[in-house]
Design an enzyme around this catalytic site. Structure first.
Site, short mmCIF file in Angstrom:
data_model
loop_
_atom_site.label_atom_id
_atom_site.label_comp_id
_atom_site.label_asym_id
_atom_site.label_seq_id
_atom_site.Cartn_x
_atom_site.Cartn_y
_atom_site.Cartn_z
N ARG A 193 0.85 -1.20 0.00
CA ARG A 193 0.00 0.00 0.00
C ARG A 193 0.87 1.25 0.00
NH1 ARG A 193 -5.38 -1.81 3.39
NH2 ARG A 193 -6.50 -1.08 1.56
N GLN A 199 -1.20 2.68 -5.58
CA GLN A 199 -2.60 2.94 -5.21
C GLN A 199 -3.57 2.60 -6.34
OE1 GLN A 199 -3.26 6.89 -3.80
NE2 GLN A 199 -2.41 6.48 -1.77
N ASP A 220 -4.59 -0.88 -6.14
CA ASP A 220 -5.00 -1.35 -4.82
C ASP A 220 -6.46 -1.81 -4.84
OD1 ASP A 220 -5.58 -1.79 -2.18
OD2 ASP A 220 -4.73 0.10 -1.46
N SER A 260 -8.53 -1.54 -1.59
CA SER A 260 -9.11 -0.21 -1.37
C SER A 260 -10.29 0.06 -2.29
CB SER A 260 -8.06 0.88 -1.57
OG SER A 260 -7.13 0.87 -0.52
N TYR A 298 -2.68 -1.27 9.16
CA TYR A 298 -3.65 -1.98 9.99
C TYR A 298 -3.34 -1.75 11.46
CZ TYR A 298 -5.41 -4.45 5.92
OH TYR A 298 -5.98 -4.77 4.72
#
Lengths: 371, 371
Positions: free
Chosen positions: B127, B132, B135, B138, B231
């Site tokens: 990430r 991105q 991703d 996401s 996380y």
């Protein structure tokens, strides 16, 4: 005479449990019960009356009601029109307030008259400023209009808002609302809130400003068919053809179409033809809120959700019931306000010189005989 | 050697039909197919691959794909992890890109290695800013976060927005989002859009600013447990007790609670206890988005919707699949971007010195053997 007795002392108010399988609303919420009790009225609630609206008997008891035989109260409050079985449970000379479907050819108004019941239909309350607080059609249409958009968003394969992500931009959903009464206006406002591009259409050009006031576009197809009581009149054959051509072209460009068009006492006008549905992109959604009077969409199956060429057409029949808590709360306020015109100085004493009272009393013939 | 052959010429790209009953997404939408074909690649689509996302074979044909045996392509694109049957359909030496659940103990990565398949797991894409656009966690979390609020609004007995009507004012719904990653942030933003009062909670205090940036409140219970890769780490016993007390008190005041808390490779943390559910008002709603790893709510039944004391607890397992069109569109863009790192100068030529390539390739051992 029992009739005179009820006029001499404070009438009892009954809140009954709805019998319709899909009816989760209750006519009076506990908070409204408390306000009536504060005015010296007795309120009897049928056990479980609020259960589907998630308001238990305990809340009604705490508000000061008794749990018991609500059907033999002097004034019975209800949501949906009564069945014959329910009418048989009402006592002669009592009053029933609720949706009585006076414009529906299969209503129970004659049955109420025969049973000696005085019926007040909330649908018949005139739509004048003073009576807005009692306007149950509007309060429930607000719920239905909001929920129609939530339902559309649930069924849509697409986002409503524009989304700008690292993986690219998603266009906002385009939402067309056909028929801009209270429900349509709330649908436009909700679609807009959720980030959609909203457009409204109605045959009454005077609602264009209301449409624009919630940030939506106005779709003009050049028809003016304003009718009585804020509703539209039926269109001429020529106007219908003009409308159909214009709408078929327009509809194909929308992700979501929500229809709320009603003509009082007549089948719902057909605004979305099968050809228009065929012209929509797969993944698009039609919410037809006119299912109870046959639907605004040619391929609607009232009460069902069907998929045709990838286009979902849903026709929910009782959206207010799917939000029973707030729908019941607003309806309670409508009924409480109407009760204030009927119960004066602690006695059931309707003033039939008041238009709101006279027009909402749909069993007036029997009332006249009794006065 | 077939392996070398695929390195010499443009690889074929296969888009297969998902076999999961609840999986409506497709790995590549027609628009993305067209962009690959413009780059000189062949794309083979399995008949019906896009059907559940309402993208018919005709659209893929129009985009330049052929309809045929997508499973024997050089690079197979997929959404959900493959079954054993599906792995058997892949040709040795081919590449599979999709969700491969690398952190799930029951994943199929060893099976892929044994079959000689090079697997790229979109979950393992680092990430970092540059990645991105690839991703998929996401992009799909954005869909899930949005849809969780639509689901909550569908199930709620109440309005989200404040409503000012002639029959009185309805308070806006209060929405608490537990776990503010991409899904949580999108849930907060959507709840806010719809007119609700939104509050976010996370054990990583650094997300407080993001919560406030979408107009939501931040619920601070005094815990800091930021972990790796964005996380959270698991809490200590003491922190858990502190959190539980604080959340039980807070939760009882909310109309809607949406939970999205995950700890990689571990069961989902229990944030909403049975006691907390018991403390909620009837008519309230919990949407537990962590059902796949056991749920954030103690009374969650993964995949089911249950009602306890009038509180609805829903645990949808694959929300992105319920918006197959936009979810597939975003996922397509993720895969297309990753493909650009793997297919260079028209040949399948992954640069394993690139972290994005190296880390997302979860069958690296077998790859290393082949290089």
């Amino acid at each position: 005479m029992p009739d005179n007795q009820t006029h001499q002392e404070a009438p009892s108010i009954g809140v009954v449990r709805e019998s319709g399988a899909d009816e989760r609303r209750v006519a009076l919420v506990p908070r409204a019960v408390a306000s009536l009790i504060a005015k010296g009225l007795d309120v009897v609630v049928e056990s479980g009356a609020g259960a589907e609206a998630l308001m238990g008997d305990d809340l009604y008891l705490a508000a000061g009601a008794t749990i018991g035989d609500a059907w033999s109260a002097d004034i019975v409050l209800k949501v949906a029109p009564p069945t014959d079985t329910e009418i048989a449970r009402l006592k002669a000379g009592s009053t029933l307030i609720g949706f009585l479907a006076p414009r529906n050819t299969e209503n129970k108004i004659a049955a109420l008259q025969n049973a000696g019941i005085v019926g007040y239909a909330v649908e018949a309350i005139p739509r004048i400023s003073r009576a807005q607080v009692m306007d149950a059609l509007s309060s429930q249409a607000n719920v239905a209009g909001y929920k129609s958009v939530i339902l559309a968003a649930s069924l849509s394969t697409r986002f409503f808002p524009m989304l700008t992500t690292a993986a690219g931009t998603v266009k906002p959903a385009s939402v067309l609302v056909l028929g801009v009464g209270v429900a349509g206006l709330q649908a436009l406002a909700t679609a807009k809130r959720l980030g959609g591009r909203a457009t409204g259409y109605d045959v009454r050009p005077e609602v264009a400003d209301q449409v624009r006031s919630v940030g939506a576009q106005w779709l003009d197809v050049g028809i003016d068919a304003a009718g009585d009581g804020g509703y539209a009149r039926e269109l001429t054959a020529e106007e219908r053809a003009q409308q159909q051509t214009a709408l078929e072209t327009a509809i194909s460009t929308f992700d979501v179409v929500i229809t709320t068009a009603l003509v009082p006492g007549r089948p719902a006008p057909r605004l979305v033809t099968a050809a228009a549905v065929h012209g929509m992109k797969p993944g698009s959604v039609v919410i037809d809120m006119a299912g109870e009077t046959g639907g605004n969409c040619e391929v609607t199956v009232p009460g069902e959700t069907v998929v045709i060429n990838g286009v979902t057409i849903a026709s929910p029949l009782n959206l207010p019931s799917t939000m029973p808590e707030h729908a019941s709360e607003l309806y309670s306020k409508n009924l409480t306000a109407l009760l204030e015109l009927l119960v004066r100085d602690g006695r059931l004493d309707p003033d039939y010189s008041d238009d709101v009272v006279a027009l909402s009393c749909v069993t007036r013939d029997s009332v006249s005989n009794r006065i």
